[in-house]
Design an enzyme around this catalytic site. Structure first.
Site, PDB file in Angstrom:
ATOM      1  N   LYS A 128       4.053  -6.481  -5.678  1.00 51.46           N
ATOM      2  CA  LYS A 128       5.493  -6.189  -5.664  1.00 51.46           C
ATOM      3  C   LYS A 128       6.263  -7.513  -5.626  1.00 51.46           C
ATOM      4  O   LYS A 128       6.750  -7.935  -4.572  1.00 51.46           O
ATOM      5  CB  LYS A 128       5.843  -5.306  -4.461  1.00 51.46           C
ATOM      6  CG  LYS A 128       5.216  -3.918  -4.538  1.00 51.46           C
ATOM      7  CD  LYS A 128       5.689  -3.034  -3.410  1.00 51.46           C
ATOM      8  CE  LYS A 128       5.086  -1.632  -3.530  1.00 51.46           C
ATOM      9  NZ  LYS A 128       5.504  -0.740  -2.428  1.00 51.46           N
ATOM     10  N   ARG A 146      -5.030   4.280  -3.373  1.00 52.30           N
ATOM     11  CA  ARG A 146      -3.706   4.143  -3.995  1.00 52.30           C
ATOM     12  C   ARG A 146      -3.912   3.800  -5.470  1.00 52.30           C
ATOM     13  O   ARG A 146      -4.636   2.865  -5.799  1.00 52.30           O
ATOM     14  CB  ARG A 146      -2.942   3.014  -3.300  1.00 52.30           C
ATOM     15  CG  ARG A 146      -1.584   2.649  -3.856  1.00 52.30           C
ATOM     16  CD  ARG A 146      -1.056   1.446  -3.061  1.00 52.30           C
ATOM     17  NE  ARG A 146       0.274   1.036  -3.441  1.00 52.30           N
ATOM     18  CZ  ARG A 146       0.559   0.185  -4.430  1.00 52.30           C
ATOM     19  NH1 ARG A 146      -0.418  -0.328  -5.160  1.00 52.30           N
ATOM     20  NH2 ARG A 146       1.808  -0.146  -4.693  1.00 52.30           N
ATOM     21  N   SER A 164       5.775   3.068   5.632  1.00 55.53           N
ATOM     22  CA  SER A 164       6.252   1.744   5.242  1.00 55.53           C
ATOM     23  C   SER A 164       7.641   1.518   5.829  1.00 55.53           C
ATOM     24  O   SER A 164       8.559   2.302   5.572  1.00 55.53           O
ATOM     25  CB  SER A 164       6.334   1.629   3.716  1.00 55.53           C
ATOM     26  OG  SER A 164       5.047   1.669   3.160  1.00 55.53           O
TER      27      SER A 164
END
Length: 205
Positions: A138, A39, A108
């Site tokens: 996040k 990622r 997710s």
């Protein structure tokens, strides 16, 4: 359909230096990670391809599934072991049809059993819940309850991954709650000794 391995699910940090990333992932593999997700949210398509192509053979040699985040076509091009899609990152059903039945496909689901059920129906073989704890990656993410893992076990019946703010200190709570795997970025790759940190996480299982 493949069953996601149980254990430490490592997600790569946003590292532009491919050689350094290779070293970090090598150390994580030495430490016993069960899965690697590539990622890099800020990378160009060329850098993503370069880095994923470098990491794939490393994972293959260690028999660690290599999953690409949010890029179906890169996963197809490299014949990666699977794909992970966020809530707004594409259609699970389309991805399953394109990937075929033998590749991992994660979704997710944040704090939602409804999302998890829909993902299963569309073809996901594992689901991720989070943020489980306050997260550096996040910081504004809504926190998901630990009770989701038992609920998902009963109602969804797919392997579950806990993500978001996971540390060595709080990871045992996820395993005790029923998480099949724990996903970690900074708590693993920011460690002074990545291999040793991976071993410590793996011992929790």
């Amino acid at each position: 359909m493949s069953i996601l391995p149980r254990g430490l699910y490592a997600i790569t940090p946003d590292e532009n230096d491919t050689a350094h990333l290779f070293e970090q992932v090598s150390a994580a593999i030495q430490g016993g990670i069960a899965i690697l997700q590539y990622r890099h949210k800020g990378a160009s398509a060329a850098l993503k391809r370069e880095q994923a192509a470098a990491l794939l053979p490393l994972c293959r040699a260690a028999n660690v599934p290599f999953i690409i985040n949010d890029d179906l076509w890169l996963a197809m091009e490299l014949s990666a072991d699977g794909l992970h899609l966020g809530g707004e990152d594409g259609c699970i059903a389309t991805a399953r049809k394109t990937l075929g039945g033998d590749k991992f496909l994660g979704s997710s689901c944040y704090g939602s059993i409804e999302r998890a059920l829909a993902a299963k129906t569309a073809g996901a073989d594992h689901i991720a819940f989070g943020a489980m704890f306050p997260s550096q990656t996040k910081p504004n993410a809504k926190q998901a309850p630990l009770s989701l893992f038992a609920q998902a076990h009963e109602q969804v019946g797919l392997p579950t991954v806990g993500i978001g703010g996971v540390t060595l200190e709080n990871a045992p709570q996820l395993v005790a709650a029923g998480a099949h795997a724990i996903a970690v970025i900074s708590a693993l790759f920011d460690a002074p000794d990545v291999a040793e940190r991976a071993r410590a996480f793996t011992k929790i299982f």
